[in-house]
Design a protein around this motif. Structure first.
Motif: not given
Length: 404
Positions: A150-175
């Motif tokens: 899920y967090f890889e999907l929300v970090r994809s270009q299609g969703i994060t277009s025009g903004m900074t994606p979620l930091p990868q360290y934070l997505t791992r913590i959320c997982s």
């Protein structure tokens, strides 16, 4: 008309591809050269013709109405090489070979889907029967992988277009937080405090990150904790929390003592088995019904889903719930069993559509490639995510826990 050269007329129209057939025949008994047959063009009434001379490999424009004719002296001549004639046949052979390879690939994918689907079904059935920590740890592992997807999907270009994606360290913590939620649910019996605390920690981490924090980042992270962590915890509450014995269950009466005996067959176990089986039946019948009768699109979110497939899935889901209610003698009311099946179908359908919406926004077909023929974990468990909460709420509120 006997002639030393052979001609074949074809209709003349606006430029369109000429389909050449591989059949060769002689136009007359006295001619020794071969004529190539062209497929019929869609404008037979036009008088202008093209004549192909296979002896000289030329195309000649003529107004003659005869099938085979000699070219007028002033007609322009278009040269046609052997490679151009043979190239069309080679192109057709390549297309046929490509179609055969695609068919083989579809058959291979279907076999993989069936084999891995059966294996997953057997494994899940064993885990559900075991219950307790085995069920909870297995669910936590699935949640961890699904949250990562899920967090890889929300970090994809299609969703994060025009903004900074979620930091990868934070997505791992959320997982990791999502994976711990089912364990905490089994240990403490509740999850509200853990979810609130986790959400606060993630919000603070986003606000303190370098750069410009965006609300879309926060909403994606919060929904991820809810979608991937909180909602699956209701399966733990359903399977392990409803420990009241299903007194009327005939299966429990013959269950081996070494495996827990009658006490092992609780309302939670029976409800989980019925719910899981109903969801599998809904997916299977919806696929078969849509494949066979599907004509009317259900929604633009998932173009392959049809109303005919949804009706077939609903019928299969309710039928499975009714059948298993007779086997387990719970729920004792057929109306309750049908309502339980309907609720499972609604949860599975809209859970699938929500995941399809996320993938559509991300611009991907599958959430991952972990399971051959099936895609990622989210592609397999999307129908279960919301259903657990709905099933637990319905059983806890409306159905008699002891099945009497």
């Amino acid at each position: 008309m006997a002639s030393s050269s052979s001609y074949l007329k074809i209709n003349h129209s606006n430029p369109i591809p000429l389909a050449l057939t591989s059949s060769l025949h002689r136009p007359s008994s006295t001619s020794t050269s071969k004529a190539l047959t062209f497929s019929r063009l869609p404008y037979p009434k036009l008088s202008s013709k093209l004549v192909l001379n296979l002896s000289t490999k030329t195309l000649i424009r003529t107004h003659s109405s005869r099938r085979f004719c000699t070219p007028p002296a002033n007609n322009p001549v278009i040269k046609v090489s052997n490679s151009e004639i043979e190239g069309d046949e080679g192109h057709r052979e390549n297309l046929q070979q490509q179609q055969q390879e695609e068919e083989k690939e579809k058959v291979s994918q279907f076999k993989k889907r069936v084999v891995f689907g059966v294996a997953i079904g057997v494994g899940v059935g064993g885990v559900v029967l075991a219950g307790g920590w085995i069920f909870t740890v297995a669910l936590a592992a699935v949640v961890y992988i699904g949250a990562g997807e899920y967090f890889e999907l929300v970090r994809s270009q299609g969703i994060t277009s025009g903004m900074t994606p979620l930091p990868q360290y934070l997505t791992r913590i959320c997982s990791v937080i999502c994976a711990l939620m089912p364990v905490l649910t089994l240990y403490y019996g509740r999850i509200d405090v853990s979810l609130t605390s986790s959400a606060f920690v993630v919000a603070v981490a986003l606000l303190l990150q370098s750069g410009n924090p965006r609300f879309a980042q926060l909403s994606n992270a919060m929904f991820g904790l809810f979608y991937c962590g909180y909602l699956p915890c209701f399966w733990v509450k359903l399977r392990c929390g409803l420990a009241a014995p299903a007194l009327n269950s005939g299966v429990g009466a013959v269950w081996p003592i070494l495996l827990g005996g009658r006490a092992h067959w609780t309302v939670g176990l029976v409800a989980t088995l019925i719910s899981f089986s109903s969801i599998i039946a809904a997916d299977t019948y919806a696929f078969l019904g849509g494949k066979t009768f599907g004509r009317t699109p259900l929604t633009t979110v998932s173009p392959k889903k049809t109303w005919e497939g949804a009706i077939a899935g609903l019928s299969g889901c309710i039928a499975t719930a009714l059948m298993l209610s007779k086997v387990f003698c719970w729920p004792t009311s057929l109306l309750n069993a049908a309502a339980f099946g309907l609720l499972n179908f609604v949860g599975s359908l809209f859970g699938d559509l929500i995941e399809s919406m996320i993938k559509r926004e991300a611009g991907v077909k599958d959430s991952g490639s972990l399971i051959p023929g099936h895609g990622g974990i989210l592609d397999r468990v999307d129908s279960y995510i919301f259903t657990g909460a709905l099933a637990y709420s319905f059983v806890r509120t409306f159905l008699p826990l002891y099945g009497v």
